[in-house]
Write an enzyme that holds these catalytic residues in place. Structure first.
Site, short mmCIF file in Angstrom:
data_model
loop_
_atom_site.label_atom_id
_atom_site.label_comp_id
_atom_site.label_asym_id
_atom_site.label_seq_id
_atom_site.Cartn_x
_atom_site.Cartn_y
_atom_site.Cartn_z
N LYS A 89 11.41 -25.26 -53.22
CA LYS A 89 10.71 -25.26 -54.50
C LYS A 89 10.57 -23.86 -55.11
O LYS A 89 10.52 -23.70 -56.32
CB LYS A 89 9.33 -25.90 -54.36
CG LYS A 89 9.43 -27.41 -54.18
CD LYS A 89 8.16 -28.11 -54.60
CE LYS A 89 8.35 -29.61 -54.60
NZ LYS A 89 8.53 -30.17 -53.24
N GLU A 111 1.20 -29.19 -62.30
CA GLU A 111 0.51 -30.26 -61.58
C GLU A 111 1.15 -30.34 -60.21
O GLU A 111 2.28 -29.92 -60.02
CB GLU A 111 0.63 -31.60 -62.30
CG GLU A 111 1.95 -32.30 -62.09
CD GLU A 111 2.97 -31.94 -63.15
OE1 GLU A 111 2.57 -31.67 -64.30
OE2 GLU A 111 4.17 -31.92 -62.83
N SER A 372 15.64 -29.47 -46.80
CA SER A 372 14.89 -28.94 -47.94
C SER A 372 13.61 -28.18 -47.58
O SER A 372 13.16 -27.33 -48.34
CB SER A 372 14.55 -30.08 -48.92
OG SER A 372 13.83 -31.11 -48.27
C1 PLP Z 1 8.86 -31.46 -52.97
C2 PLP Z 1 9.80 -31.61 -51.87
C3 PLP Z 1 10.89 -32.52 -51.94
C4 PLP Z 1 11.08 -33.47 -53.08
O1 PLP Z 1 11.34 -32.87 -54.31
P1 PLP Z 1 12.77 -32.87 -54.98
O2 PLP Z 1 12.52 -32.42 -56.37
O3 PLP Z 1 13.31 -34.27 -54.89
O4 PLP Z 1 13.62 -31.94 -54.22
C5 PLP Z 1 11.79 -32.56 -50.89
N1 PLP Z 1 11.64 -31.77 -49.81
C6 PLP Z 1 10.62 -30.90 -49.69
C7 PLP Z 1 10.51 -30.07 -48.46
C8 PLP Z 1 9.66 -30.79 -50.71
O5 PLP Z 1 8.65 -29.93 -50.59
#
Ligand code: PLP
Length: 388
Positions: A89, A111, A372
Protein backbone atom coordinates in the site's frame (compact mmCIF):
# COMPACT_ATOMS: atom_id res chain seq x y z
CA UNK A 1 -5.21 -7.10 -25.93
CA UNK A 2 -6.76 -3.75 -26.48
CA UNK A 3 -6.34 -2.26 -23.02
CA UNK A 4 -7.21 1.39 -22.84
CA UNK A 5 -8.90 3.73 -20.44
CA UNK A 6 -11.15 6.26 -22.16
CA UNK A 7 -10.80 10.01 -21.70
CA UNK A 8 -13.74 9.96 -19.28
CA UNK A 9 -12.29 7.09 -17.30
CA UNK A 10 -14.04 4.01 -18.63
CA UNK A 11 -12.59 0.55 -19.07
CA UNK A 12 -15.26 -0.77 -21.44
CA UNK A 13 -18.53 -0.16 -19.60
CA UNK A 14 -16.89 0.08 -16.17
CA UNK A 15 -15.39 3.04 -14.33
CA UNK A 16 -16.36 6.66 -14.85
CA UNK A 17 -16.90 9.32 -12.26
CA UNK A 18 -20.18 9.24 -10.35
CA UNK A 19 -19.76 12.11 -7.91
CA UNK A 20 -21.70 15.08 -6.58
CA UNK A 21 -21.42 18.05 -8.90
CA UNK A 22 -19.67 20.04 -6.16
CA UNK A 23 -16.62 17.82 -6.52
CA UNK A 24 -16.25 18.20 -10.29
CA UNK A 25 -13.63 20.96 -9.98
CA UNK A 26 -11.58 18.77 -7.60
CA UNK A 27 -11.64 15.87 -10.00
CA UNK A 28 -10.61 18.12 -12.90
CA UNK A 29 -7.80 19.58 -10.81
CA UNK A 30 -6.61 16.09 -9.89
CA UNK A 31 -6.68 14.93 -13.51
CA UNK A 32 -4.59 17.81 -14.76
CA UNK A 33 -2.12 17.60 -11.85
CA UNK A 34 -1.61 13.88 -12.45
CA UNK A 35 -1.07 14.43 -16.17
CA UNK A 36 1.50 17.11 -15.35
CA UNK A 37 3.47 15.09 -12.84
CA UNK A 38 3.63 11.69 -14.56
CA UNK A 39 5.34 13.38 -17.46
CA UNK A 40 7.74 15.38 -15.32
CA UNK A 41 11.24 14.11 -14.71
CA UNK A 42 11.41 15.74 -11.29
CA UNK A 43 8.41 13.69 -10.13
CA UNK A 44 9.87 10.50 -11.58
CA UNK A 45 13.12 11.25 -9.75
CA UNK A 46 11.46 11.99 -6.38
CA UNK A 47 9.13 8.99 -6.63
CA UNK A 48 11.94 6.55 -7.52
CA UNK A 49 14.20 7.94 -4.83
CA UNK A 50 11.58 7.53 -2.09
CA UNK A 51 10.63 4.06 -3.32
CA UNK A 52 14.27 3.08 -3.16
CA UNK A 53 15.47 4.74 0.02
CA UNK A 54 12.30 4.90 2.13
CA UNK A 55 10.14 1.95 0.99
CA UNK A 56 13.08 -0.35 0.28
CA UNK A 57 12.49 -1.07 -3.41
CA UNK A 58 13.10 -2.98 -5.53
CA UNK A 59 11.60 -5.75 -3.42
CA UNK A 60 13.22 -9.14 -4.09
CA UNK A 61 11.80 -11.75 -6.44
CA UNK A 62 12.56 -14.84 -4.40
CA UNK A 63 12.71 -18.39 -5.82
CA UNK A 64 10.80 -20.47 -3.28
CA UNK A 65 12.67 -23.77 -3.51
CA UNK A 66 10.70 -25.91 -1.08
CA UNK A 67 7.29 -24.56 -2.12
CA UNK A 68 8.27 -25.21 -5.75
CA UNK A 69 9.20 -28.81 -4.90
CA UNK A 70 5.88 -29.25 -3.10
CA UNK A 71 3.91 -28.26 -6.21
CA UNK A 72 6.47 -29.68 -8.68
CA UNK A 73 6.87 -26.41 -10.56
CA UNK A 74 8.83 -23.14 -10.24
CA UNK A 75 7.41 -20.60 -7.85
CA UNK A 76 8.75 -17.10 -7.31
CA UNK A 77 7.52 -14.76 -4.61
CA UNK A 78 7.35 -11.03 -5.21
CA UNK A 79 8.23 -9.79 -1.74
CA UNK A 80 5.93 -6.80 -1.16
CA UNK A 81 5.84 -7.96 2.45
CA UNK A 82 9.30 -6.45 2.78
CA UNK A 83 8.13 -2.92 1.96
CA UNK A 84 8.23 -0.32 4.75
CA UNK A 85 4.99 -0.69 6.79
CA UNK A 86 4.67 -4.30 5.64
CA UNK A 87 2.65 -4.25 2.43
CA UNK A 88 2.35 -2.82 -1.07
CA UNK A 89 0.00 0.00 0.00
CA UNK A 90 2.90 2.38 0.66
CA UNK A 91 3.81 2.45 -3.08
CA UNK A 92 0.53 4.22 -3.77
CA UNK A 93 0.53 6.54 -0.77
CA UNK A 94 4.06 7.76 -1.64
CA UNK A 95 2.92 8.54 -5.20
CA UNK A 96 -0.24 10.31 -4.09
CA UNK A 97 1.43 12.36 -1.35
CA UNK A 98 3.80 13.75 -4.00
CA UNK A 99 0.73 14.51 -6.10
CA UNK A 100 -0.92 16.30 -3.14
CA UNK A 101 2.22 18.39 -2.68
CA UNK A 102 2.24 19.28 -6.37
CA UNK A 103 -1.37 20.45 -5.91
CA UNK A 104 -0.37 22.42 -2.81
CA UNK A 105 -2.86 20.61 -0.56
CA UNK A 106 -2.07 20.74 3.15
CA UNK A 107 -4.85 18.56 4.54
CA UNK A 108 -5.00 14.86 3.70
CA UNK A 109 -8.06 12.70 4.31
CA UNK A 110 -8.51 8.95 3.86
CA UNK A 111 -10.81 6.16 4.93
CA UNK A 112 -9.70 2.80 6.15
CA UNK A 113 -11.27 -0.55 6.96
CA UNK A 114 -8.56 -2.82 8.28
CA UNK A 115 -6.39 0.17 9.04
CA UNK A 116 -3.61 -0.80 6.61
CA UNK A 117 -4.31 2.03 4.19
CA UNK A 118 -4.80 4.39 7.14
CA UNK A 119 -1.36 3.49 8.46
CA UNK A 120 0.25 3.87 5.03
CA UNK A 121 -1.40 7.30 4.68
CA UNK A 122 -0.48 8.44 8.20
CA UNK A 123 3.09 7.34 7.46
CA UNK A 124 3.54 9.48 4.37
CA UNK A 125 1.81 12.45 6.06
CA UNK A 126 4.34 12.23 8.90
CA UNK A 127 7.09 11.99 6.31
CA UNK A 128 5.92 15.17 4.58
CA UNK A 129 4.66 17.04 7.66
CA UNK A 130 1.04 17.18 6.46
CA UNK A 131 -2.17 17.08 8.47
CA UNK A 132 -3.87 13.69 8.28
CA UNK A 133 -7.47 12.72 9.09
CA UNK A 134 -8.53 9.09 8.75
CA UNK A 135 -12.19 8.04 8.83
CA UNK A 136 -12.81 4.61 10.27
CA UNK A 137 -15.97 2.76 11.28
CA UNK A 138 -16.42 2.31 15.00
CA UNK A 139 -16.65 -1.47 14.62
CA UNK A 140 -13.42 -1.55 12.62
CA UNK A 141 -11.68 0.62 15.22
CA UNK A 142 -12.40 -2.03 17.82
CA UNK A 143 -11.42 -4.93 15.56
CA UNK A 144 -8.19 -3.25 14.41
CA UNK A 145 -7.10 -1.47 17.57
CA UNK A 146 -3.30 -1.87 16.99
CA UNK A 147 -3.56 -0.04 13.67
CA UNK A 148 -5.53 2.77 15.32
CA UNK A 149 -2.66 3.20 17.77
CA UNK A 150 -0.11 3.20 14.95
CA UNK A 151 -2.00 5.95 13.12
CA UNK A 152 -2.27 8.01 16.29
CA UNK A 153 1.42 7.63 17.08
CA UNK A 154 2.15 8.80 13.53
CA UNK A 155 0.19 11.96 14.28
CA UNK A 156 -3.03 11.23 12.41
CA UNK A 157 -6.46 12.04 13.77
CA UNK A 158 -8.65 8.94 13.55
CA UNK A 159 -12.33 9.92 13.35
CA UNK A 160 -14.79 7.25 14.41
CA UNK A 161 -17.79 6.78 12.09
CA UNK A 162 -20.99 5.77 13.90
CA UNK A 163 -23.44 5.60 10.97
CA UNK A 164 -24.75 2.51 9.14
CA UNK A 165 -22.91 -0.71 9.88
CA UNK A 166 -19.98 1.34 11.25
CA UNK A 167 -17.55 -0.25 8.76
CA UNK A 168 -15.63 0.67 5.62
CA UNK A 169 -18.48 1.79 3.36
CA UNK A 170 -19.73 4.18 6.05
CA UNK A 171 -16.21 5.54 6.56
CA UNK A 172 -16.04 6.11 2.78
CA UNK A 173 -19.29 8.10 2.85
CA UNK A 174 -17.91 10.25 5.67
CA UNK A 175 -14.64 10.90 3.83
CA UNK A 176 -16.55 11.99 0.71
CA UNK A 177 -18.73 14.28 2.87
CA UNK A 178 -15.58 15.84 4.36
CA UNK A 179 -14.15 16.36 0.87
CA UNK A 180 -17.34 18.13 -0.25
CA UNK A 181 -17.17 20.41 2.81
CA UNK A 182 -13.48 21.30 2.44
CA UNK A 183 -12.80 21.03 -1.30
CA UNK A 184 -10.14 23.74 -1.54
CA UNK A 185 -7.51 22.62 0.92
CA UNK A 186 -8.16 18.86 1.04
CA UNK A 187 -6.55 15.98 -0.83
CA UNK A 188 -8.54 12.73 -0.69
CA UNK A 189 -6.06 9.86 -0.72
CA UNK A 190 -7.73 6.64 -1.96
CA UNK A 191 -6.06 3.32 -1.15
CA UNK A 192 -6.98 0.98 -3.98
CA UNK A 193 -8.00 1.00 -7.65
CA UNK A 194 -11.49 2.17 -6.71
CA UNK A 195 -13.31 5.50 -6.53
CA UNK A 196 -14.16 7.98 -9.27
CA UNK A 197 -11.90 8.47 -12.30
CA UNK A 198 -8.98 9.27 -12.26
CA UNK A 199 -8.22 7.42 -9.00
CA UNK A 200 -8.32 3.86 -10.39
CA UNK A 201 -5.91 4.91 -13.13
CA UNK A 202 -3.59 6.83 -10.79
CA UNK A 203 -3.35 3.95 -8.31
CA UNK A 204 -2.77 1.42 -11.14
CA UNK A 205 0.13 3.46 -12.46
CA UNK A 206 1.73 3.92 -9.03
CA UNK A 207 1.38 0.22 -8.17
CA UNK A 208 2.64 -0.96 -11.57
CA UNK A 209 6.15 -0.61 -10.15
CA UNK A 210 5.51 -4.16 -8.86
CA UNK A 211 5.03 -5.63 -12.33
CA UNK A 212 7.82 -3.54 -13.86
CA UNK A 213 10.23 -5.01 -11.33
CA UNK A 214 8.97 -8.57 -11.91
CA UNK A 215 9.63 -8.11 -15.61
CA UNK A 216 13.22 -7.03 -15.01
CA UNK A 217 13.93 -9.56 -12.28
CA UNK A 218 12.63 -12.66 -14.05
CA UNK A 219 14.14 -11.70 -17.40
CA UNK A 220 11.53 -13.77 -19.20
CA UNK A 221 7.75 -13.82 -19.21
CA UNK A 222 6.30 -15.85 -16.36
CA UNK A 223 3.66 -18.45 -17.25
CA UNK A 224 1.39 -17.35 -14.40
CA UNK A 225 1.02 -14.39 -12.07
CA UNK A 226 -1.20 -14.87 -9.02
CA UNK A 227 -2.44 -12.07 -6.78
CA UNK A 228 -5.23 -11.57 -4.27
CA UNK A 229 -7.99 -9.06 -5.07
CA UNK A 230 -9.70 -6.84 -2.54
CA UNK A 231 -10.14 -3.53 -4.35
CA UNK A 232 -7.49 -4.89 -6.68
CA UNK A 233 -4.44 -2.63 -6.41
CA UNK A 234 -1.69 -5.18 -5.72
CA UNK A 235 -3.13 -7.42 -8.44
CA UNK A 236 -3.31 -4.77 -11.16
CA UNK A 237 0.13 -3.51 -10.10
CA UNK A 238 1.58 -6.96 -10.74
CA UNK A 239 -0.47 -7.58 -13.93
CA UNK A 240 -0.20 -4.19 -15.60
CA UNK A 241 3.01 -4.58 -17.64
CA UNK A 242 1.91 -8.07 -18.76
CA UNK A 243 -1.61 -7.29 -19.98
CA UNK A 244 -0.48 -7.20 -23.61
CA UNK A 245 1.46 -10.46 -23.38
CA UNK A 246 -1.24 -13.10 -23.76
CA UNK A 247 1.21 -15.92 -22.99
CA UNK A 248 1.15 -14.83 -19.34
CA UNK A 249 -1.82 -16.30 -17.49
CA UNK A 250 -3.06 -13.73 -14.99
CA UNK A 251 -5.05 -14.97 -12.02
CA UNK A 252 -6.81 -12.79 -9.46
CA UNK A 253 -8.02 -14.45 -6.28
CA UNK A 254 -10.99 -13.12 -4.34
CA UNK A 255 -12.04 -14.03 -0.83
CA UNK A 256 -14.88 -16.55 -0.74
CA UNK A 257 -15.18 -16.18 3.04
CA UNK A 258 -17.20 -19.06 4.47
CA UNK A 259 -18.07 -20.21 0.92
CA UNK A 260 -19.78 -18.83 -2.18
CA UNK A 261 -23.22 -20.06 -1.11
CA UNK A 262 -22.89 -19.05 2.54
CA UNK A 263 -23.96 -15.42 2.25
CA UNK A 264 -20.74 -14.58 4.10
CA UNK A 265 -18.34 -13.87 1.27
CA UNK A 266 -16.44 -11.14 -0.56
CA UNK A 267 -16.21 -12.83 -4.00
CA UNK A 268 -17.47 -9.79 -5.86
CA UNK A 269 -16.66 -10.78 -9.43
CA UNK A 270 -18.12 -14.25 -9.03
CA UNK A 271 -21.33 -13.20 -7.30
CA UNK A 272 -21.73 -9.49 -7.98
CA UNK A 273 -23.73 -7.53 -10.50
CA UNK A 274 -23.17 -4.16 -12.14
CA UNK A 275 -23.76 -1.12 -9.99
CA UNK A 276 -22.26 2.12 -8.75
CA UNK A 277 -20.27 2.21 -5.54
CA UNK A 278 -17.72 4.68 -4.21
CA UNK A 279 -17.97 6.86 -7.34
CA UNK A 280 -17.52 4.35 -10.12
CA UNK A 281 -19.42 1.71 -12.03
CA UNK A 282 -18.21 -1.80 -11.37
CA UNK A 283 -19.36 -5.12 -9.98
CA UNK A 284 -20.65 -5.26 -6.43
CA UNK A 285 -22.53 -7.61 -4.19
CA UNK A 286 -26.01 -6.14 -3.79
CA UNK A 287 -29.56 -7.14 -3.05
CA UNK A 288 -32.23 -7.11 -5.79
CA UNK A 289 -33.19 -3.58 -4.85
CA UNK A 290 -29.63 -2.33 -5.01
CA UNK A 291 -28.62 -2.34 -1.34
CA UNK A 292 -24.96 -3.12 -0.83
CA UNK A 293 -24.53 -6.41 1.00
CA UNK A 294 -22.06 -6.35 3.89
CA UNK A 295 -19.13 -8.49 2.71
CA UNK A 296 -17.26 -10.99 4.84
CA UNK A 297 -13.76 -12.44 4.78
CA UNK A 298 -11.38 -13.59 7.49
CA UNK A 299 -8.94 -11.10 5.99
CA UNK A 300 -9.89 -7.51 6.66
CA UNK A 301 -8.13 -6.22 3.54
CA UNK A 302 -10.30 -8.33 1.20
CA UNK A 303 -13.49 -7.57 3.04
CA UNK A 304 -14.74 -4.98 0.53
CA UNK A 305 -18.17 -5.10 -1.19
CA UNK A 306 -16.91 -3.82 -4.54
CA UNK A 307 -13.91 -4.28 -6.80
CA UNK A 308 -11.95 -1.87 -8.99
CA UNK A 309 -13.60 -1.22 -12.38
CA UNK A 310 -10.47 -2.35 -14.21
CA UNK A 311 -10.99 -5.85 -12.80
CA UNK A 312 -14.66 -5.92 -13.78
CA UNK A 313 -13.45 -5.12 -17.30
CA UNK A 314 -10.59 -7.64 -17.36
CA UNK A 315 -13.01 -10.28 -16.10
CA UNK A 316 -15.59 -9.47 -18.75
CA UNK A 317 -13.09 -9.60 -21.61
CA UNK A 318 -11.46 -12.72 -20.18
CA UNK A 319 -7.90 -11.42 -20.02
CA UNK A 320 -7.67 -12.19 -16.29
CA UNK A 321 -9.16 -15.27 -14.70
CA UNK A 322 -10.72 -14.69 -11.29
CA UNK A 323 -10.76 -17.51 -8.81
CA UNK A 324 -11.61 -17.48 -5.15
CA UNK A 325 -10.43 -19.06 -1.92
CA UNK A 326 -12.29 -19.60 1.34
CA UNK A 327 -11.07 -18.61 4.80
CA UNK A 328 -10.19 -22.23 5.39
CA UNK A 329 -8.18 -22.59 2.17
CA UNK A 330 -6.30 -19.36 2.89
CA UNK A 331 -5.40 -20.51 6.40
CA UNK A 332 -4.05 -23.82 5.08
CA UNK A 333 -2.01 -22.02 2.43
CA UNK A 334 -0.59 -19.63 5.04
CA UNK A 335 0.47 -22.56 7.23
CA UNK A 336 2.09 -24.31 4.27
CA UNK A 337 4.07 -21.26 3.16
CA UNK A 338 5.22 -20.61 6.72
CA UNK A 339 6.50 -24.14 7.28
CA UNK A 340 8.08 -24.58 3.85
CA UNK A 341 9.69 -21.18 3.45
CA UNK A 342 9.80 -19.49 6.85
CA UNK A 343 7.59 -16.65 5.61
CA UNK A 344 4.36 -15.74 7.42
CA UNK A 345 2.11 -14.05 4.85
CA UNK A 346 -0.69 -11.55 5.40
CA UNK A 347 -4.06 -13.31 5.39
CA UNK A 348 -4.91 -11.40 2.20
CA UNK A 349 -1.84 -12.73 0.40
CA UNK A 350 -2.57 -16.25 1.67
CA UNK A 351 -5.60 -16.27 -0.66
CA UNK A 352 -3.27 -15.94 -3.65
CA UNK A 353 -1.23 -18.90 -2.38
CA UNK A 354 -4.40 -20.95 -1.94
CA UNK A 355 -4.94 -20.70 -5.70
CA UNK A 356 -1.79 -22.77 -6.27
CA UNK A 357 -4.08 -25.72 -5.45
CA UNK A 358 -6.43 -24.70 -8.27
CA UNK A 359 -4.07 -24.44 -11.23
CA UNK A 360 -2.14 -27.26 -12.83
CA UNK A 361 1.25 -25.89 -13.78
CA UNK A 362 3.87 -27.96 -15.61
CA UNK A 363 7.21 -28.79 -14.01
CA UNK A 364 9.11 -26.33 -16.19
CA UNK A 365 6.66 -23.43 -15.88
CA UNK A 366 7.33 -20.28 -13.86
CA UNK A 367 4.75 -18.90 -11.48
CA UNK A 368 4.98 -15.55 -9.71
CA UNK A 369 2.87 -15.12 -6.58
CA UNK A 370 2.51 -11.57 -5.37
CA UNK A 371 3.13 -11.70 -1.63
CA UNK A 372 1.29 -8.45 -0.94
CA UNK A 373 2.02 -8.17 2.78
CA UNK A 374 3.37 -9.75 5.93
CA UNK A 375 1.40 -11.58 8.57
CA UNK A 376 2.36 -9.77 11.77
CA UNK A 377 -1.03 -8.06 11.93
CA UNK A 378 -2.80 -11.43 11.62
CA UNK A 379 -1.06 -13.35 14.38
CA UNK A 380 -4.08 -13.42 16.67
CA UNK A 381 -6.27 -14.95 13.96
CA UNK A 382 -3.59 -17.44 12.98
CA UNK A 383 -3.12 -18.55 16.56
CA UNK A 384 -6.86 -19.01 17.10
CA UNK A 385 -7.52 -20.81 13.84
CA UNK A 386 -4.34 -22.83 13.33
CA UNK A 387 -4.23 -23.68 17.05
CA UNK A 388 -0.56 -23.49 18.07
C1 PLP B 1 -5.11 -3.93 1.62
C2 PLP B 1 -4.42 -5.17 1.31
C3 PLP B 1 -4.82 -5.99 0.22
C4 PLP B 1 -6.04 -5.71 -0.60
O1 PLP B 1 -6.00 -4.54 -1.35
P1 PLP B 1 -5.79 -4.52 -2.91
O2 PLP B 1 -6.11 -3.13 -3.30
O3 PLP B 1 -6.72 -5.54 -3.50
O4 PLP B 1 -4.39 -4.88 -3.18
C5 PLP B 1 -4.08 -7.13 -0.07
N1 PLP B 1 -3.01 -7.47 0.67
C6 PLP B 1 -2.60 -6.73 1.72
C7 PLP B 1 -1.41 -7.17 2.50
C8 PLP B 1 -3.29 -5.56 2.08
O5 PLP B 1 -2.88 -4.84 3.12
Amino acid sequence: MNFKISESGYYGEFGGSYIPELLLPNIEELKSAFKRIVESTSFQRDFSKLLKEYVGRPTPLYYARRLSAHYNTNIYLKREDLCHTGAHKINNTIGQILLAQEMNKKRIIAETGAGQHGVATATVCALMGLKCIVYMGEVDMERQAPNVKRMQMLGAEVRAVHSGTKTLKDATNEAIRDWINHPEETYYLIGSVVGPHPYPHIVSIFQSVIGDEIKKQLQQSPDYILACVGGGSNAIGAFYPFLDDETVKLIGVEAAGLGLQSGKTAATLTLGSTGVLHGSKSKLIQTEDGQVVEPYSISAGLDYPGVGPVHAFLDQCGRVEYKNATDEEALIAAGLLTRLEGIIPALESAHAFAALEKINPLADENIVVNLSGRGDKDMETYQQKLKF
